[in-house]
Design a protein around this motif. Structure first.
Motif, PDB file in Angstrom:
ATOM      1  N   ILE A 276       0.857  -1.178   0.000  1.00  0.00           N
ATOM      2  CA  ILE A 276       0.000   0.000   0.000  1.00  0.00           C
ATOM      3  C   ILE A 276       0.898   1.235   0.000  1.00  0.00           C
ATOM      4  O   ILE A 276       1.798   1.355   0.826  1.00  0.00           O
ATOM      5  N   CYS A 277       0.658   2.137  -0.941  1.00  0.00           N
ATOM      6  CA  CYS A 277       1.403   3.390  -1.009  1.00  0.00           C
ATOM      7  C   CYS A 277       0.504   4.505  -0.499  1.00  0.00           C
ATOM      8  O   CYS A 277      -0.592   4.717  -1.019  1.00  0.00           O
ATOM      9  N   LEU A 278       0.967   5.197   0.518  1.00  0.00           N
ATOM     10  CA  LEU A 278       0.213   6.287   1.140  1.00  0.00           C
ATOM     11  C   LEU A 278       0.919   7.606   0.860  1.00  0.00           C
ATOM     12  O   LEU A 278       2.101   7.755   1.147  1.00  0.00           O
ATOM     13  N   TRP A 279       0.203   8.554   0.318  1.00  0.00           N
ATOM     14  CA  TRP A 279       0.744   9.850  -0.090  1.00  0.00           C
ATOM     15  C   TRP A 279       0.694  10.815   1.097  1.00  0.00           C
ATOM     16  O   TRP A 279      -0.355  11.009   1.706  1.00  0.00           O
ATOM     17  N   PHE A 280       1.820  11.402   1.406  1.00  0.00           N
ATOM     18  CA  PHE A 280       1.913  12.423   2.443  1.00  0.00           C
ATOM     19  C   PHE A 280       2.475  13.689   1.823  1.00  0.00           C
ATOM     20  O   PHE A 280       3.080  13.654   0.753  1.00  0.00           O
TER      21      PHE A 280
ATOM     22  N   ALA B  60      16.808  17.612  -3.266  1.00  0.00           N
ATOM     23  CA  ALA B  60      17.733  16.481  -3.137  1.00  0.00           C
ATOM     24  C   ALA B  60      18.061  16.297  -1.659  1.00  0.00           C
ATOM     25  O   ALA B  60      18.304  17.278  -0.944  1.00  0.00           O
ATOM     26  N   GLY B  61      18.018  15.052  -1.204  1.00  0.00           N
ATOM     27  CA  GLY B  61      18.327  14.750   0.189  1.00  0.00           C
ATOM     28  C   GLY B  61      17.108  14.696   1.099  1.00  0.00           C
ATOM     29  O   GLY B  61      17.188  14.157   2.202  1.00  0.00           O
ATOM     30  N   ASP B  62      15.976  15.255   0.673  1.00  0.00           N
ATOM     31  CA  ASP B  62      14.750  15.155   1.471  1.00  0.00           C
ATOM     32  C   ASP B  62      14.274  13.701   1.475  1.00  0.00           C
ATOM     33  O   ASP B  62      14.505  12.946   0.518  1.00  0.00           O
ATOM     34  N   VAL B  63      13.571  13.310   2.533  1.00  0.00           N
ATOM     35  CA  VAL B  63      12.979  11.973   2.561  1.00  0.00           C
ATOM     36  C   VAL B  63      11.938  11.893   1.450  1.00  0.00           C
ATOM     37  O   VAL B  63      11.035  12.723   1.365  1.00  0.00           O
ATOM     38  N   LEU B  64      12.103  10.902   0.578  1.00  0.00           N
ATOM     39  CA  LEU B  64      11.173  10.704  -0.530  1.00  0.00           C
ATOM     40  C   LEU B  64      10.167   9.599  -0.198  1.00  0.00           C
ATOM     41  O   LEU B  64       8.962   9.789  -0.305  1.00  0.00           O
ATOM     42  N   THR B  65      10.681   8.425   0.207  1.00  0.00           N
ATOM     43  CA  THR B  65       9.804   7.312   0.575  1.00  0.00           C
ATOM     44  C   THR B  65      10.282   6.664   1.867  1.00  0.00           C
ATOM     45  O   THR B  65      11.475   6.683   2.192  1.00  0.00           O
ATOM     46  N   VAL B  66       9.327   6.085   2.557  1.00  0.00           N
ATOM     47  CA  VAL B  66       9.590   5.354   3.793  1.00  0.00           C
ATOM     48  C   VAL B  66       8.861   4.022   3.685  1.00  0.00           C
ATOM     49  O   VAL B  66       7.655   3.988   3.435  1.00  0.00           O
ATOM     50  N   HIS B  67       9.597   2.940   3.840  1.00  0.00           N
ATOM     51  CA  HIS B  67       8.985   1.613   3.844  1.00  0.00           C
ATOM     52  C   HIS B  67       8.675   1.260   5.295  1.00  0.00           C
ATOM     53  O   HIS B  67       9.548   1.369   6.157  1.00  0.00           O
ATOM     54  N   PHE B  68       7.425   0.865   5.552  1.00  0.00           N
ATOM     55  CA  PHE B  68       7.036   0.531   6.909  1.00  0.00           C
ATOM     56  C   PHE B  68       5.922  -0.510   6.881  1.00  0.00           C
ATOM     57  O   PHE B  68       5.346  -0.795   5.829  1.00  0.00           O
ATOM     58  N   THR B  69       5.664  -1.062   8.042  1.00  0.00           N
ATOM     59  CA  THR B  69       4.616  -2.065   8.207  1.00  0.00           C
ATOM     60  C   THR B  69       3.667  -1.585   9.292  1.00  0.00           C
ATOM     61  O   THR B  69       4.114  -1.116  10.339  1.00  0.00           O
ATOM     62  N   VAL B  70       2.367  -1.678   9.038  1.00  0.00           N
ATOM     63  CA  VAL B  70       1.338  -1.339  10.021  1.00  0.00           C
ATOM     64  C   VAL B  70       0.518  -2.599  10.266  1.00  0.00           C
ATOM     65  O   VAL B  70      -0.131  -3.106   9.345  1.00  0.00           O
ATOM     66  N   ALA B  71       0.592  -3.108  11.492  1.00  0.00           N
ATOM     67  CA  ALA B  71      -0.181  -4.300  11.864  1.00  0.00           C
ATOM     68  C   ALA B  71      -0.005  -5.420  10.828  1.00  0.00           C
ATOM     69  O   ALA B  71      -0.969  -6.064  10.431  1.00  0.00           O
ATOM     70  N   GLY B  72       1.221  -5.602  10.392  1.00  0.00           N
ATOM     71  CA  GLY B  72       1.540  -6.664   9.439  1.00  0.00           C
ATOM     72  C   GLY B  72       1.323  -6.317   7.979  1.00  0.00           C
ATOM     73  O   GLY B  72       1.608  -7.128   7.105  1.00  0.00           O
TER      74      GLY B  72
ATOM     75  N   PRO C 169       2.344  -4.329   4.672  1.00  0.00           N
ATOM     76  CA  PRO C 169       3.454  -3.545   4.118  1.00  0.00           C
ATOM     77  C   PRO C 169       2.958  -2.266   3.444  1.00  0.00           C
ATOM     78  O   PRO C 169       1.982  -2.288   2.696  1.00  0.00           O
ATOM     79  N   CYS C 170       3.648  -1.163   3.755  1.00  0.00           N
ATOM     80  CA  CYS C 170       3.264   0.145   3.226  1.00  0.00           C
ATOM     81  C   CYS C 170       4.496   0.911   2.785  1.00  0.00           C
ATOM     82  O   CYS C 170       5.606   0.648   3.246  1.00  0.00           O
ATOM     83  N   ILE C 171       4.268   1.867   1.914  1.00  0.00           N
ATOM     84  CA  ILE C 171       5.276   2.851   1.544  1.00  0.00           C
ATOM     85  C   ILE C 171       4.645   4.215   1.757  1.00  0.00           C
ATOM     86  O   ILE C 171       3.522   4.462   1.301  1.00  0.00           O
ATOM     87  N   GLY C 172       5.329   5.074   2.477  1.00  0.00           N
ATOM     88  CA  GLY C 172       4.895   6.461   2.604  1.00  0.00           C
ATOM     89  C   GLY C 172       5.654   7.277   1.575  1.00  0.00           C
ATOM     90  O   GLY C 172       6.875   7.223   1.515  1.00  0.00           O
ATOM     91  N   LEU C 173       4.945   7.996   0.750  1.00  0.00           N
ATOM     92  CA  LEU C 173       5.546   8.824  -0.300  1.00  0.00           C
ATOM     93  C   LEU C 173       5.329  10.289   0.049  1.00  0.00           C
ATOM     94  O   LEU C 173       4.184  10.726   0.215  1.00  0.00           O
ATOM     95  N   ASN C 174       6.410  11.032   0.182  1.00  0.00           N
ATOM     96  CA  ASN C 174       6.308  12.471   0.407  1.00  0.00           C
ATOM     97  C   ASN C 174       6.146  13.145  -0.946  1.00  0.00           C
ATOM     98  O   ASN C 174       7.098  13.601  -1.562  1.00  0.00           O
ATOM     99  N   GLY C 175       4.906  13.208  -1.405  1.00  0.00           N
ATOM    100  CA  GLY C 175       4.621  13.718  -2.736  1.00  0.00           C
ATOM    101  C   GLY C 175       4.162  15.158  -2.785  1.00  0.00           C
ATOM    102  O   GLY C 175       3.868  15.671  -3.857  1.00  0.00           O
ATOM    103  N   GLY C 176       4.077  15.814  -1.622  1.00  0.00           N
ATOM    104  CA  GLY C 176       3.630  17.193  -1.606  1.00  0.00           C
ATOM    105  C   GLY C 176       2.151  17.319  -1.305  1.00  0.00           C
ATOM    106  O   GLY C 176       1.462  16.337  -1.045  1.00  0.00           O
TER     107      GLY C 176
END
Length: 159
Positions: free
Chosen positions: A8-12, A47-59, A61-68
């Protein structure tokens, strides 16, 4: 370690890592994995800002995308967290609400990043699955609640 087939990709806007760390601190079987930084400037960052974060919520798998700020979360997507007690229900609900979140109806709440959560006691799910008058009574009780009150659901089940 191979990556899962579906994630699951979640946009932040810019807070994916903060959100992932919060989720990992609240829900069991949750963790923060790799944090990737942008190799160059992009529309909502440098450049250098966090772009994506791979994480797990209650088992899960997710990716957090800092898309603006272009896209926001809505109730059309939510995590449903099954709980086994009022204490567990209260703990998750209070963590989300107490960290800048907002209560909604029927066990739903929204975290400070706009992501929706359903904190759903199993007793409610079981009552609805039974069907008939028992389900109607449990459903009617749920419709009057924000955070689910397990004792009230159990009383409604009994009639």
């Amino acid at each position: 370690m191979t990556s899962p087939k579906a994630t699951i990709c979640l946009w932040f806007d810019k807070e994916a890592e903060e959100a992932a760390r919060f989720y990992a601190s609240v829900f069991p079987d949750s963790r923060v994995g790799a944090v990737f930084r942008a190799p160059s400037d992009f529309p909502s960052g440098r450049a250098g800002d966090v772009l994506t974060v791979h994480f797990t919520v209650a088992g899960i798998p997710c990716i957090g995308l800092n898309g603006g700020p272009a896209f926001r979360h809505s109730e059309a997507f939510s995590f449903q967290i099954a709980t086994d007690s009022q204490e567990e229900t209260d703990r998750y609900w209070n963590a989300i609400i107490g960290n800048g979140g907002q209560a909604s109806d029927c066990g739903w709440c929204r975290d400070r990043w706009g992501l929706s959560w359903q904190i759903t006691p199993r007793v409610l799910t079981e009552a609805l699955a039974v069907g008939g008058e028992e389900a109607k009574r449990a459903f009617a009780a749920m419709m009057t609640m924000q955070k689910i009150d397990l004792a009230a659901i159990e009383a409604a089940r009994r009639g």
